[in-house]
Design a protein around this motif. Structure first.
Motif, PDB file in Angstrom:
ATOM      1  N   MET A 151       0.824  -1.205   0.000  1.00  0.00           N
ATOM      2  CA  MET A 151       0.000   0.000   0.000  1.00  0.00           C
ATOM      3  C   MET A 151       0.861   1.258   0.000  1.00  0.00           C
ATOM      4  SD  MET A 151      -3.007  -1.318   0.059  1.00  0.00           S
ATOM      5  CE  MET A 151      -4.215  -0.172   0.675  1.00  0.00           C
ATOM      6  N   PRO A 152       0.821   2.039  -1.089  1.00  0.00           N
ATOM      7  CA  PRO A 152       1.507   3.333  -1.097  1.00  0.00           C
ATOM      8  C   PRO A 152       0.632   4.366  -0.382  1.00  0.00           C
ATOM      9  CG  PRO A 152       0.410   2.981  -3.168  1.00  0.00           C
ATOM     10  CD  PRO A 152       0.138   1.755  -2.341  1.00  0.00           C
ATOM     11  N   MET A 153       1.136   5.573  -0.266  1.00  0.00           N
ATOM     12  CA  MET A 153       0.306   6.640   0.275  1.00  0.00           C
ATOM     13  C   MET A 153      -0.829   6.876  -0.708  1.00  0.00           C
ATOM     14  SD  MET A 153       1.245  10.595   0.902  1.00  0.00           S
ATOM     15  CE  MET A 153       2.521  10.345   2.106  1.00  0.00           C
ATOM     16  N   LEU A 154      -2.047   6.922  -0.228  1.00  0.00           N
ATOM     17  CA  LEU A 154      -3.142   7.128  -1.174  1.00  0.00           C
ATOM     18  C   LEU A 154      -4.324   7.826  -0.523  1.00  0.00           C
ATOM     19  CD1 LEU A 154      -5.406   4.718  -0.522  1.00  0.00           C
ATOM     20  CD2 LEU A 154      -3.701   3.338  -1.666  1.00  0.00           C
ATOM     21  N   VAL A 155      -5.128   8.409  -1.402  1.00  0.00           N
ATOM     22  CA  VAL A 155      -6.295   9.163  -0.971  1.00  0.00           C
ATOM     23  C   VAL A 155      -7.506   8.432  -1.515  1.00  0.00           C
ATOM     24  CG1 VAL A 155      -7.509  11.349  -1.112  1.00  0.00           C
ATOM     25  CG2 VAL A 155      -5.015  11.310  -1.038  1.00  0.00           C
ATOM     26  N   GLU A 156      -8.298   7.888  -0.596  1.00  0.00           N
ATOM     27  CA  GLU A 156      -9.440   7.112  -1.064  1.00  0.00           C
ATOM     28  C   GLU A 156     -10.712   7.899  -0.864  1.00  0.00           C
ATOM     29  OE1 GLU A 156     -10.975   4.180   1.405  1.00  0.00           O
ATOM     30  OE2 GLU A 156     -11.655   2.886  -0.202  1.00  0.00           O
ATOM     31  N   MET A 157     -11.466   8.131  -1.939  1.00  0.00           N
ATOM     32  CA  MET A 157     -12.724   8.878  -1.883  1.00  0.00           C
ATOM     33  C   MET A 157     -12.536  10.180  -1.094  1.00  0.00           C
ATOM     34  SD  MET A 157     -14.958   6.592  -3.197  1.00  0.00           S
ATOM     35  CE  MET A 157     -14.836   4.867  -3.617  1.00  0.00           C
ATOM     36  N   GLY A 158     -11.438  10.856  -1.345  1.00  0.00           N
ATOM     37  CA  GLY A 158     -11.205  12.138  -0.697  1.00  0.00           C
ATOM     38  C   GLY A 158     -10.609  12.059   0.681  1.00  0.00           C
ATOM     39  N   GLU A 159     -10.323  10.860   1.136  1.00  0.00           N
ATOM     40  CA  GLU A 159      -9.785  10.746   2.488  1.00  0.00           C
ATOM     41  C   GLU A 159      -8.402  10.114   2.443  1.00  0.00           C
ATOM     42  OE1 GLU A 159     -11.255   9.409   6.866  1.00  0.00           O
ATOM     43  OE2 GLU A 159     -12.593   9.380   5.145  1.00  0.00           O
ATOM     44  N   LYS A 160      -7.462  10.782   3.093  1.00  0.00           N
ATOM     45  CA  LYS A 160      -6.103  10.250   3.064  1.00  0.00           C
ATOM     46  C   LYS A 160      -5.985   9.099   4.054  1.00  0.00           C
ATOM     47  CE  LYS A 160      -3.015  13.087   2.099  1.00  0.00           C
ATOM     48  NZ  LYS A 160      -2.032  14.170   2.077  1.00  0.00           N
ATOM     49  N   LEU A 161      -5.520   7.956   3.572  1.00  0.00           N
ATOM     50  CA  LEU A 161      -5.382   6.795   4.450  1.00  0.00           C
ATOM     51  C   LEU A 161      -3.995   6.798   5.086  1.00  0.00           C
ATOM     52  CD1 LEU A 161      -7.075   4.043   2.261  1.00  0.00           C
ATOM     53  CD2 LEU A 161      -8.089   5.649   3.864  1.00  0.00           C
ATOM     54  N   SER A 162      -3.855   5.971   6.104  1.00  0.00           N
ATOM     55  CA  SER A 162      -2.591   6.026   6.839  1.00  0.00           C
ATOM     56  C   SER A 162      -1.530   5.088   6.256  1.00  0.00           C
ATOM     57  CB  SER A 162      -2.836   5.667   8.303  1.00  0.00           C
ATOM     58  OG  SER A 162      -3.404   4.384   8.363  1.00  0.00           O
ATOM     59  N   TYR A 163      -1.783   4.583   5.075  1.00  0.00           N
ATOM     60  CA  TYR A 163      -0.770   3.740   4.444  1.00  0.00           C
ATOM     61  C   TYR A 163       0.326   4.589   3.836  1.00  0.00           C
ATOM     62  CZ  TYR A 163      -4.166  -0.080   4.678  1.00  0.00           C
ATOM     63  OH  TYR A 163      -5.038  -1.035   5.096  1.00  0.00           O
ATOM     64  N   GLY A 164       1.468   3.951   3.549  1.00  0.00           N
ATOM     65  CA  GLY A 164       2.519   4.667   2.843  1.00  0.00           C
ATOM     66  C   GLY A 164       3.735   3.804   2.601  1.00  0.00           C
ATOM     67  N   GLY A 165       4.302   3.930   1.408  1.00  0.00           N
ATOM     68  CA  GLY A 165       5.594   3.311   1.153  1.00  0.00           C
ATOM     69  C   GLY A 165       5.561   1.934   0.530  1.00  0.00           C
TER      70      GLY A 165
END
Ligand code: HEM
Ligand SMILES: [Cu+2]
Ligand SMILES: [Cu+2]
Lengths: 278, 591
Positions: free
Chosen positions: B252-266
């Motif tokens: 999971m990279p950093m991503l914005v799902e349906m306008g909401e930034k999720l806490s995933y990254g990298g």
């Protein structure tokens, strides 16, 4: 007995369907007729092999079917025949692979003259970004995304301020000019696919992918998402309008730049709702 | 001919494992339910696989109803459609085909064909089945949890597989799918170790590797491959489970799902694809190689002729098995991986075509000057060759990187893989069931029902999947709930889709007839005798039919020849069993 006949009919029907049925690819609108040609070569070679193998089989079934007193031959191996067949197959395969790799090289080599256009996918719509006066796109990263900056353009990168932002799924391109499509996604995998252009490529969050092509005729072309991206996948459509240069320039004038975008679009009209965390 | 046939009086090598009778089971439960006899386990595996396969078949009907008659069936929502394709694809590939070839045919045929009394680790073998059953039940459970099963596509690509835009992504669906796969792999590994060790160590005296029937070569090689490939899927499933449940970011990279930034990254979504296809491509051959092996034997037996080029066939199986570990990224030409990979994977992929083609040539050359009995197994074998050649050849389109670009993710791909790894192996499964059912039950399957089943299935499946290539060539993407009539389609494909859907319903109905035949013939089938096809390989030479516990009565059979002594010049009959010591003197001297 019957099966021999049916096998032959399967070949005849398949060839007839191929030649006579109205279902064929949509007329091309890009420079990738090389791909179409490679496809045609492949159709010919594979078609001949298919017909040959199945017809040979049909003949064997007919000629050597069990009858009273029939006895099969006993011949475990035939080195020469096996080597011949191997070599012939290898040549046939090479005849398809070599043109294929040659065209692939063109496909992945973006010409210097290509202008860059960015496509951004999200569930389930398309946005685009075009370079402004300076001819370059500014850097971007999801960390910059917010209500005023739906594509995450880096506000500290001066090359980005004049970038043109297009939300809402319609992209204009000038005809006969090579373009490099830089592809990004902000949530899940998508795939930018226009059947008439023949090219497609996945859009992957966290990285920038690309392909290039040159539109060769004007018109409206539908964009389909070609990578499963959730429930709305089948409805994720957009349009590319390929137009003459003047019309393109006019259209570009009317679009908002990144700098203008934040001030111009009232929040309630913006297509996505973005968290106000940043 | 080297190893293929011994002189009649040559010394036989000693056994590698001592001949001990496996312990007899006491009591009904131990005998019929928790059986450690590979033959029972085989039937348990096969029945479970066919039962869950029936679910996948019904799902294919529902999908075809939607594609053929969009808008007519209200209960098929986009969510439901994606859940159907996902469960259909996964069940067909893993829980039906892999399970029935290795767990079903592998368990039944390996001990019998190599002349062993049972698998070498009967207890672990039993566990293998029960864990498989558990995996199936967990999978089925996902139909009943809130949110339903996952709709991520059978490829389960992250990030969407574990996000809320996908059915089951944020509910239990994806979790149950991953858990079920993990269980399946654990269960399979237990069975797989058994199959490999039994083939390597428990062959009877005189059964050299180069005298094994090709069925065993196919199953053996496929099992070795599965033992190497499934761990990649295992790792991918565990990591995705962590991403989903513990919030790690493997994929999971950093991503914005349906306008909401999720806490995933990298993390890297492409890393998942590499792991998935490192398993996924060999998986195609894990299904295909047993089919290759079995069909070779069906053709030899029913054409009364030795398989042409036996040694070449063995090597082709082994080479295909090895090469199939270096072609995986041909599923990822448009994934965004580095474009230079395209050169490498296109080249390796097209190289595989050569040993594969050799196998096809050798099958049809076996028919040449044979004495072809058009029995049901032979008919299905012929149908296999037609569909396999068809599907194999379209593989040359998709393998040739640049040709794949317009075709990938269209219905052309769906048509291709159904032809080559759906229809073709299933033809072999049917042929094999008609062939071995007499040994398993002592009765023949009903011929009239079999004929109807064959013609409807063969012609129907071809009518479904041949035209589907052209739907893809037109540009129709796969995994589309509803396409509408976009402008790029000059001749509407609606009529063709409706035709395909009707054909799919008819073909499906024919499978019900087949299942009925399986049950009906158990009581009413013609008595089969011990060797109805007059075949040479050991399973037909057992003292009892169906074979008893321990397979061979007092002493193990001794093997004097390869499995393909059909129509040997000078022999009284048109076959000589592998355990028959007498080699006839041919009219023109020794071969
Ligand atoms: C009568 C038989 C069958 C019919 C009518 C059928 C039909 C379908 C349909 C309509 C789809 C979805 C296409 C799409 O929208 O993308 C599909 C997908 C699929 N089928 Fe089948 N199928 C059949 C048998 C099989 C068999 C035997 C296999 C075993 C390999 C199989 C494996 C798959 C797989 C792997 C997918 C892809 C699922 C995905 O896209 O995630 N199918 N099938
Ligand atoms: Cu999309
Ligand atoms: Cu999509």
């Amino acid at each position: 007995m019957m099966i021999a006949l049916v096998l032959a009919l399967v070949v005849i029907a398949s060839v007839a369907f191929h030649l006579l049925s109205p279902w064929w690819w949509t007329p091309i609108a890009s420079n990738w007729d090389y791909i179409d040609n490679t496809l045609i070569i492949t159709f010919w070679i594979t078609g001949v092999v298919f017909a040959a193998v199945v017809l040979f089989m049909a003949y064997c079934v007919f000629r050597f079917r069990h009858q009273e007193g029939r006895k099969a031959d006993f011949n475990p191996e035939n080195k020469r025949l096996e080597i011949w067949l191997t070599v012939a197959t290898a040549l046939g395969v090479a005849a398809m692979l070599l043109p294929g790799l040659f065209v692939w090289k063109q496909f992945v080599t973006v010409p210097d003259t290509a202008t860059e256009v960015e496509v951004v996918g999200q569930q389930w719509s398309w946005s685009f970004r075009l370079p402004g006066q300076d001819g370059r796109l500014g850097t971007s990263d999801p960390q910059w995304m917010n209500l005023d900056n739906p594509l995450g353009v880096n506000p500290h990168d001066p090359t980005g301020t004049d970038d043109v932002i297009v939300e809402g799924g319609e992209l204009y391109l000038p005809v006969n000019r090579p373009v490099k499509m830089s592809l990004r996604s902000i949530d899940v995998l998508h795939n930018f696919y226009v059947p008439e252009f023949r090219a497609k490529m996945d859009m992957v969050p966290g990285m920038v992918t690309f392909f290039w092509f040159e539109p060769t005729r004007t018109g409206e072309f539908e964009v389909l998402c070609a990578e499963l991206c959730g429930t709305g996948h089948g409805f994720m459509r957009g349009y590319v309008q390929v137009v003459e240069q003047e019309e393109y320039d006019e259209w570009l004038q009317e679009q908002l730049t990144f700098a203008e975008y934040a001030n111009a679009v009232p929040v309630e009209d913006q297509p996505t709702r973005l968290a106000e965390r940043y | 001919m080297g190893d293929i046939r011994h002189e009649a009086n040559a010394e036989l090598p000693p056994l590698e494992v001592p001949d001990v009778m496996p312990p007899h089971a006491h009591g009904w439960w131990a005998k019929y339910v928790f059986s450690q006899d590979a033959k029972y386990i085989a039937v348990q595996y096969a029945c479970t696989a066919l039962a869950i396969g029936l679910v996948a078949l019904v799902l294919s009907w529902l999908m075809r109803l939607q594609l053929g008659f969009p808008g007519v069936f209200d209960f098929i929502t986009p969510e439901a459609y994606y859940q159907f394709i996902t469960m259909h694809g996964m069940i067909m590939v893993i829980y039906l085909l892999t399970a029935i070839f290795l767990g079903g045919f592998g368990n039944y045929l390996i001990p019998l064909m190599v002349g062993a009394r049972d698998m070498v680790f009967p207890f672990v073998n039993m566990l293998s089945y029960w864990i498989y059953l558990l995996a199936v039940l967990v999978l089925v459970a996902s139909f009943f949890v809130p949110g339903g099963p996952t709709g991520a596509g059978w490829t389960l690509y992250p990030p969407q597989a574990i996000l809320s835009g996908t059915p089951g992504g944020q509910q239990a669906g994806i979790v149950l799918m991953l858990v079920s796969l993990i269980l399946f792999i654990i269960g399979f590994t237990m069975g797989g170790l058994n199959y490999v060790v039994t083939v390597l160590q428990a062959r009877t005296r005189g059964m050299t590797m180069m005298r094994l029937p090709l069925t065993i070569w196919g199953i053996f090689t496929a099992t070795v491959m599965a033992l190497l490939a499934f761990p990649a899927l295992f790792v991918a499933c565990v990591m995705m489970l962590f991403d989903r449940l513990l919030g790690t970011s493997f994929f999971m990279p950093m991503l914005v799902e349906m306008g909401e930034k999720l806490s995933y990254g990298g993390g890297s979504p492409i890393a998942f694809q590499h792991l998935f296809w490192f398993f996924g491509h060999p998986e195609v051959y894990i299904v295909a190689l047993p089919a290759f092996g079995i069909v070779s034997d069906l053709i030899a037996v029913h054409a009364r002729k030795n398989i042409f080029g036996y040694r070449m066939m063995v090597w082709a199986i082994v080479i295909i098995g090895a090469l199939s570990f270096v072609v995986w990224a041909h599923h990822m030409y448009v994934s965004g991986m580095h474009p230079w990979f395209g050169y490498f994977f296109a080249t390796t992929t097209l190289i595989i075509a050569v040993p594969t083609a050799i196998k096809v040539y050798n099958w049809v050359l076996t028919l040449w000057r044979g004495d072809i009995h058009l029995t049901l197994p032979m008919l299905f074998a012929l149908a296999f060759i037609v569909t396999f050649v068809n599907g194999g050849l379209t593989g040359l389109f998709l393998g040739n990187v640049v040709v794949d670009v317009p075709l990938s993710d269209t219905m052309f791909v769906v048509a291709h893989f159904h032809m080559v790894m759906g229809v073709a192996p299933i033809m072999v499964i049917f042929g094999a069931i008609y062939h071995w059912y007499p040994k398993i039950t002592g009765r023949m399957l009903n011929e009239a029902m079999g004929q109807v089943h064959f013609w409807v299935t063969f012609l129907g499946a071809y009518a479904i999947f041949f035209p589907m290539h052209y739907v893809g060539l037109v540009g129709v993407p796969r995994r589309y709930y509803e396409l509408g009539e976009p402008a790029f389609i000059s001749t509407p494909v609606g009529g063709l889709n409706a035709f395909i859907s009707v054909a799919a319903l008819i073909v499906g109905a024919a499978q019900i007839l087949f299942l009925f035949n399986l049950g009906w013939s158990l009581r009413h089938g013609r008595d089969a005798g011990s060797n109805p096809w007059r075949a040479t390989s050991l399973e037909w030479q057992t003292p009892d039919t169906p074979p008893r516990h321990g397979n061979w009565g007092e002493s193990l059979p001794l093997v004097y020849r390869w499995a393909y002594d059909y129509s040997v010049p000078g022999a009284a009959e048109d076959f000589i069993a592998q355990n028959d010591p007498v080699t006839p003197e041919p009219p023109g001297g020794r071969l």
